[in-house]
Each structure stands twice: as C-alpha cells, then as structure tokens.
Design a protein around this motif. Sequence first.
Motif, PDB file in Angstrom:
ATOM      1  N   ARG A 127       0.780  -1.130   0.134  1.00 29.69           N
ATOM      2  CA  ARG A 127       0.003   0.184  -0.049  1.00 29.69           C
ATOM      3  C   ARG A 127       0.914   1.220  -0.468  1.00 29.69           C
ATOM      4  O   ARG A 127       0.937   2.382  -0.356  1.00 29.69           O
ATOM      5  N   HIS A 181       2.791   1.569  -3.388  1.00 31.97           N
ATOM      6  CA  HIS A 181       2.022   2.374  -4.589  1.00 31.97           C
ATOM      7  C   HIS A 181       1.416   3.562  -4.139  1.00 31.97           C
ATOM      8  O   HIS A 181       0.935   4.412  -4.734  1.00 31.97           O
ATOM      9  N   ALA A 182       1.237   3.944  -2.965  1.00 31.53           N
ATOM     10  CA  ALA A 182       0.559   5.724  -2.691  1.00 31.53           C
ATOM     11  C   ALA A 182       2.260   5.816  -3.178  1.00 31.53           C
ATOM     12  O   ALA A 182       1.632   7.796  -3.640  1.00 31.53           O
ATOM     13  N   ALA A 193      -2.912  -6.407  -4.242  1.00 26.06           N
ATOM     14  CA  ALA A 193      -3.094  -5.067  -5.153  1.00 26.06           C
ATOM     15  C   ALA A 193      -4.824  -4.854  -4.959  1.00 26.06           C
ATOM     16  O   ALA A 193      -5.417  -4.490  -4.398  1.00 26.06           O
ATOM     17  N   LEU A 196      -6.627  -1.450  -4.838  1.00 27.04           N
ATOM     18  CA  LEU A 196      -5.792  -0.580  -5.695  1.00 27.04           C
ATOM     19  C   LEU A 196      -5.558  -0.958  -6.998  1.00 27.04           C
ATOM     20  O   LEU A 196      -5.569  -2.242  -7.015  1.00 27.04           O
TER      21      LEU A 196
END
Length: 182
Positions: free
Chosen positions: A23, A26-27, A50, A55
């Motif tokens: 997470r 990905h951010a 994901a 995501l």
Amino acid sequence: MTNQFTDDHYNSRVTDEERAEIRRLHAEGKGRNEIARTIGRGLRTISVQAAKLGLEFDPAATEDATRARMAQLASKRALLAEVLLDDALALTEQMWQPATLHSFGGKDHTYETRPIPEPLPADKRALMSAASAAITQSLRLAPPVTDNGEEDAKSMLGRVMSGLAQVWNEQQTADEGDGDAE
C-alpha cells in the motif's frame, strides 16, 4: 540454480506488514514490478494483493513502460543485426586471405601446418555458409527499410493526371464558349 529468496518465502502467506508495504509503495506511485522487486514477491502476488486492497496501477504508466521496453529491445536487435553483418563481412573476407592448412596423421602420427594462399574450397563453402547464416539472422532482426519512392511516384503521377484533367476541362469549357459565339 538458486533464487535469492527461499521456497518458503514464495509459498508463505503475505503478511500484514507486506500488505502495508504494498500500500505504501503504491501510494508513492511505484509500479507493480518495482513493488515486487522491493518486497521480494512475485508479480502475480503483487497483482492479487493490490486487487484485494482495492489498489489499481496506472495503465498509462504501464503502457509507457511497455513502449520504453519495446524501444530498448528494438535497439538491442538493431545492434545485434549490425554485429552479425560485421561477422558476415569478416567471414567473407577470410575466403580470400592466406590460411594455414593443418594435418595430423601419417605412420608417426605427426601434426603439421603449412601456409596456403587461401582456404580450400570446402573451407570457403563453410565460410560462405556461416556468412549466409549471419546475414539471414541480421535481416530477421532488422529488415531493411525499402524506400523505393513508389508512393512518391504514385502521388506525383496523380497530381500530374489531376492537372491534365483540369487543363482538359478548361479547354473544353473554352471550346464550348467559342462555339456559342458562332
């Protein structure tokens, strides 16, 4: 062949810490491949996790990365094609260069060499075959671009024909106008 990760790592369940890391990365805008490399998991694992986390990866970034990779591969193929052509040239040049004849045998099983002005016909055939293979592979990797001007010629002929038709139409109109005056 050993991997940098143990089989236990690949077969183990994804931990809460790894999910948090997925997470977080990905951010930060990291892509699937980079996340997989960073946490040491497979691409499929990252994709599945994901999706479970809701995501999504930017398809434009994936497309850009794919285009960049394709360009890299095309560049490598062009370089390899060039090297193969250089090899083919070197092989064909050897056909006309002095060579050394090697022989082993006789009753005393001796090894002898003798310089000759150029390779024997069988050796020339082998050189030509190897050069041909290199050229063939080079052409497969980077086919020649043929710009024989065919499209330009068609376009030019089309313009000429249009111009002639326009002149003919103007001439016909002028002739009809002359005929009305009589």
